[in-house]
Design a protein around this motif. Structure first.
Motif, PDB file in Angstrom:
ATOM      1  N   SER A   1      44.056  37.715  21.320  1.00 40.23           N
ATOM      2  CA  SER A   1      45.484  37.576  21.645  1.00 40.23           C
ATOM      3  C   SER A   1      45.748  37.820  23.134  1.00 40.23           C
ATOM      4  O   SER A   1      46.852  37.579  23.612  1.00 40.23           O
ATOM      5  CB  SER A   1      46.314  38.573  20.824  1.00 40.23           C
ATOM      6  OG  SER A   1      46.145  39.888  21.322  1.00 40.23           O
ATOM      7  N   THR A   2      44.744  38.290  23.843  1.00 42.41           N
ATOM      8  CA  THR A   2      44.919  38.675  25.242  1.00 42.41           C
ATOM      9  C   THR A   2      45.083  37.441  26.121  1.00 42.41           C
ATOM     10  O   THR A   2      44.301  36.501  26.027  1.00 42.41           O
ATOM     11  CB  THR A   2      43.725  39.518  25.715  1.00 42.41           C
ATOM     12  OG1 THR A   2      43.576  40.626  24.831  1.00 42.41           O
ATOM     13  CG2 THR A   2      43.930  40.030  27.123  1.00 42.41           C
ATOM     14  N   GLN A   3      46.124  37.468  26.973  1.00 41.22           N
ATOM     15  CA  GLN A   3      46.398  36.335  27.865  1.00 41.22           C
ATOM     16  C   GLN A   3      46.596  36.840  29.286  1.00 41.22           C
ATOM     17  O   GLN A   3      47.283  37.842  29.519  1.00 41.22           O
ATOM     18  CB  GLN A   3      47.658  35.595  27.422  1.00 41.22           C
ATOM     19  CG  GLN A   3      47.510  34.915  26.084  1.00 41.22           C
ATOM     20  CD  GLN A   3      48.745  34.119  25.724  1.00 41.22           C
ATOM     21  OE1 GLN A   3      49.856  34.420  26.144  1.00 41.22           O
ATOM     22  NE2 GLN A   3      48.551  33.074  24.943  1.00 41.22           N
ATOM     23  N   PHE A   4      45.987  36.125  30.226  1.00 41.47           N
ATOM     24  CA  PHE A   4      46.134  36.421  31.645  1.00 41.47           C
ATOM     25  C   PHE A   4      47.586  36.202  32.051  1.00 41.47           C
ATOM     26  O   PHE A   4      48.193  35.197  31.707  1.00 41.47           O
ATOM     27  CB  PHE A   4      45.209  35.495  32.437  1.00 41.47           C
ATOM     28  CG  PHE A   4      45.364  35.600  33.926  1.00 41.47           C
ATOM     29  CD1 PHE A   4      44.829  36.662  34.620  1.00 41.47           C
ATOM     30  CD2 PHE A   4      46.045  34.619  34.624  1.00 41.47           C
ATOM     31  CE1 PHE A   4      44.969  36.753  36.000  1.00 41.47           C
ATOM     32  CE2 PHE A   4      46.198  34.692  35.997  1.00 41.47           C
ATOM     33  CZ  PHE A   4      45.661  35.769  36.685  1.00 41.47           C
ATOM     34  N   LEU A   5      48.148  37.145  32.800  1.00 40.65           N
ATOM     35  CA  LEU A   5      49.537  37.040  33.251  1.00 40.65           C
ATOM     36  C   LEU A   5      49.617  36.719  34.742  1.00 40.65           C
ATOM     37  O   LEU A   5      50.405  35.889  35.160  1.00 40.65           O
ATOM     38  CB  LEU A   5      50.278  38.346  32.947  1.00 40.65           C
ATOM     39  CG  LEU A   5      51.767  38.338  33.180  1.00 40.65           C
ATOM     40  CD1 LEU A   5      52.465  37.433  32.164  1.00 40.65           C
ATOM     41  CD2 LEU A   5      52.316  39.743  33.077  1.00 40.65           C
ATOM     42  N   GLY A   6      48.800  37.379  35.550  1.00 39.14           N
ATOM     43  CA  GLY A   6      48.834  37.135  36.985  1.00 39.14           C
ATOM     44  C   GLY A   6      48.118  38.226  37.755  1.00 39.14           C
ATOM     45  O   GLY A   6      47.737  39.251  37.188  1.00 39.14           O
ATOM     46  N   VAL A   7      47.965  37.995  39.062  1.00 42.30           N
ATOM     47  CA  VAL A   7      47.356  38.966  39.963  1.00 42.30           C
ATOM     48  C   VAL A   7      48.390  39.311  41.032  1.00 42.30           C
ATOM     49  O   VAL A   7      48.990  38.412  41.631  1.00 42.30           O
ATOM     50  CB  VAL A   7      46.072  38.420  40.619  1.00 42.30           C
ATOM     51  CG1 VAL A   7      45.483  39.435  41.587  1.00 42.30           C
ATOM     52  CG2 VAL A   7      45.048  38.025  39.559  1.00 42.30           C
ATOM     53  N   PHE A   8      48.592  40.606  41.267  1.00 42.72           N
ATOM     54  CA  PHE A   8      49.609  41.080  42.197  1.00 42.72           C
ATOM     55  C   PHE A   8      48.961  42.085  43.139  1.00 42.72           C
ATOM     56  O   PHE A   8      48.046  42.813  42.737  1.00 42.72           O
ATOM     57  CB  PHE A   8      50.760  41.728  41.420  1.00 42.72           C
ATOM     58  CG  PHE A   8      51.348  40.812  40.385  1.00 42.72           C
ATOM     59  CD1 PHE A   8      52.419  39.986  40.696  1.00 42.72           C
ATOM     60  CD2 PHE A   8      50.813  40.752  39.106  1.00 42.72           C
ATOM     61  CE1 PHE A   8      52.958  39.130  39.735  1.00 42.72           C
ATOM     62  CE2 PHE A   8      51.340  39.902  38.143  1.00 42.72           C
ATOM     63  CZ  PHE A   8      52.415  39.092  38.465  1.00 42.72           C
ATOM     64  N   GLN A   9      49.451  42.140  44.386  1.00 41.20           N
ATOM     65  CA  GLN A   9      48.842  43.029  45.362  1.00 41.20           C
ATOM     66  C   GLN A   9      49.908  43.700  46.214  1.00 41.20           C
ATOM     67  O   GLN A   9      50.903  43.079  46.587  1.00 41.20           O
ATOM     68  CB  GLN A   9      47.892  42.227  46.253  1.00 41.20           C
ATOM     69  CG  GLN A   9      47.077  43.078  47.196  1.00 41.20           C
ATOM     70  CD  GLN A   9      46.008  42.279  47.915  1.00 41.20           C
ATOM     71  OE1 GLN A   9      45.357  41.417  47.327  1.00 41.20           O
ATOM     72  NE2 GLN A   9      45.827  42.564  49.185  1.00 41.20           N
ATOM     73  N   ALA A  10      49.678  44.992  46.536  1.00 40.28           N
ATOM     74  CA  ALA A  10      50.620  45.755  47.369  1.00 40.28           C
ATOM     75  C   ALA A  10      49.905  46.984  47.919  1.00 40.28           C
ATOM     76  O   ALA A  10      48.782  47.306  47.504  1.00 40.28           O
ATOM     77  CB  ALA A  10      51.836  46.185  46.547  1.00 40.28           C
ATOM     78  N   GLN A  11      50.595  47.685  48.810  1.00 41.42           N
ATOM     79  CA  GLN A  11      50.109  48.973  49.309  1.00 41.42           C
ATOM     80  C   GLN A  11      49.860  49.892  48.102  1.00 41.42           C
ATOM     81  O   GLN A  11      50.684  49.980  47.198  1.00 41.42           O
ATOM     82  CB  GLN A  11      51.157  49.604  50.239  1.00 41.42           C
ATOM     83  CG  GLN A  11      50.922  51.050  50.605  1.00 41.42           C
ATOM     84  CD  GLN A  11      49.675  51.297  51.434  1.00 41.42           C
ATOM     85  OE1 GLN A  11      49.322  50.496  52.298  1.00 41.42           O
ATOM     86  NE2 GLN A  11      48.992  52.402  51.168  1.00 41.42           N
ATOM     87  N   ALA A  12      48.702  50.557  48.098  1.00 36.49           N
ATOM     88  CA  ALA A  12      48.366  51.473  47.005  1.00 36.49           C
ATOM     89  C   ALA A  12      49.190  52.751  47.124  1.00 36.49           C
ATOM     90  O   ALA A  12      49.282  53.346  48.200  1.00 36.49           O
ATOM     91  CB  ALA A  12      46.879  51.792  47.028  1.00 36.49           C
ATOM     92  N   ASP A  13      49.799  53.152  46.027  1.00 33.37           N
ATOM     93  CA  ASP A  13      50.600  54.367  45.978  1.00 33.37           C
ATOM     94  C   ASP A  13      49.703  55.578  46.219  1.00 33.37           C
ATOM     95  O   ASP A  13      48.580  55.641  45.716  1.00 33.37           O
ATOM     96  CB  ASP A  13      51.273  54.464  44.600  1.00 33.37           C
ATOM     97  CG  ASP A  13      52.309  55.553  44.534  1.00 33.37           C
ATOM     98  OD1 ASP A  13      53.123  55.653  45.465  1.00 33.37           O
ATOM     99  OD2 ASP A  13      52.296  56.308  43.549  1.00 33.37           O
ATOM    100  N   SER A  14      50.186  56.538  47.006  1.00 30.93           N
ATOM    101  CA  SER A  14      49.467  57.785  47.281  1.00 30.93           C
ATOM    102  C   SER A  14      48.151  57.577  48.031  1.00 30.93           C
ATOM    103  O   SER A  14      47.225  58.377  47.897  1.00 30.93           O
ATOM    104  CB  SER A  14      49.197  58.564  45.983  1.00 30.93           C
ATOM    105  OG  SER A  14      50.392  58.828  45.309  1.00 30.93           O
ATOM    106  N   HIS A  15      48.038  56.492  48.777  1.00 30.36           N
ATOM    107  CA  HIS A  15      46.856  56.212  49.597  1.00 30.36           C
ATOM    108  C   HIS A  15      47.296  55.950  51.032  1.00 30.36           C
ATOM    109  O   HIS A  15      48.450  55.583  51.269  1.00 30.36           O
ATOM    110  CB  HIS A  15      46.103  54.982  49.067  1.00 30.36           C
ATOM    111  CG  HIS A  15      45.368  55.237  47.788  1.00 30.36           C
ATOM    112  ND1 HIS A  15      44.085  55.711  47.751  1.00 30.36           N
ATOM    113  CD2 HIS A  15      45.747  55.095  46.493  1.00 30.36           C
ATOM    114  CE1 HIS A  15      43.691  55.837  46.488  1.00 30.36           C
ATOM    115  NE2 HIS A  15      44.692  55.476  45.703  1.00 30.36           N
TER     116      HIS A  15
END
Length: 132
Positions: free
Chosen positions: A61-75
């Motif tokens: 049932s698993t379906q790919f939704l997307g890839v997202f990127q941003a500044q890592a929190d607490s890094h």
């Protein structure tokens, strides 16, 4: 630039999105985590979800939704997180486990309470009218 590779499970019910808060943290994060050496996306995601929420994802049932990127929190600045997101059905009852202290259902109004990459995902889901 350093890139942290993570996987996330996106579960939406009644226009609200499932999120978690780890012990000692104030921000909410989508459930999931990092893969271990040699794991496929599904293997890593299902292991993390089982550890964090005590449920089992259903592979077909698993379906790919997307890839997202941003500044890592607490890094430090420049450390980015790349979040590969999937949806999918599950068996069991969602229960906080392992490092998870709280499981919540959030709406778009809760956007500021989540990490930067999760905020991007919130925006993407809102644009598609998938969350309230």
């Amino acid at each position: 630039m350093k890139l942290i590779d993570k996987l996330a499970w996106i579960e939406i019910q009644d226009g609200k999105i499932l999120s978690t808060r780890s012990k000692g943290r104030t921000k909410y994060y989508f459930p999931g985590g990092k893969r271990e050496l040699g794991e496929s996306d599904f293997e890593a995601l299902s292991r993390e979800i089982n550890e964090e929420l005590s449920i089992s994802l259903i592979e077909d049932s698993t379906q790919f939704l997307g890839v997202f990127q941003a500044q890592a929190d607490s890094h430090p600045d420049g450390v980015q997180v790349q979040m590969t997101c999937y949806t999918g059905s599950f068996t069991g009852t969602i229960t906080a486990a392992s490092e998870i202290e709280e499981v919540v259902w959030l709406t778009y109004q809760d956007r500021e309470a989540v990490s930067p990459v999760d905020q991007i995902i919130f925006d993407w889901l809102k644009e598609r009218k998938l969350i309230q």
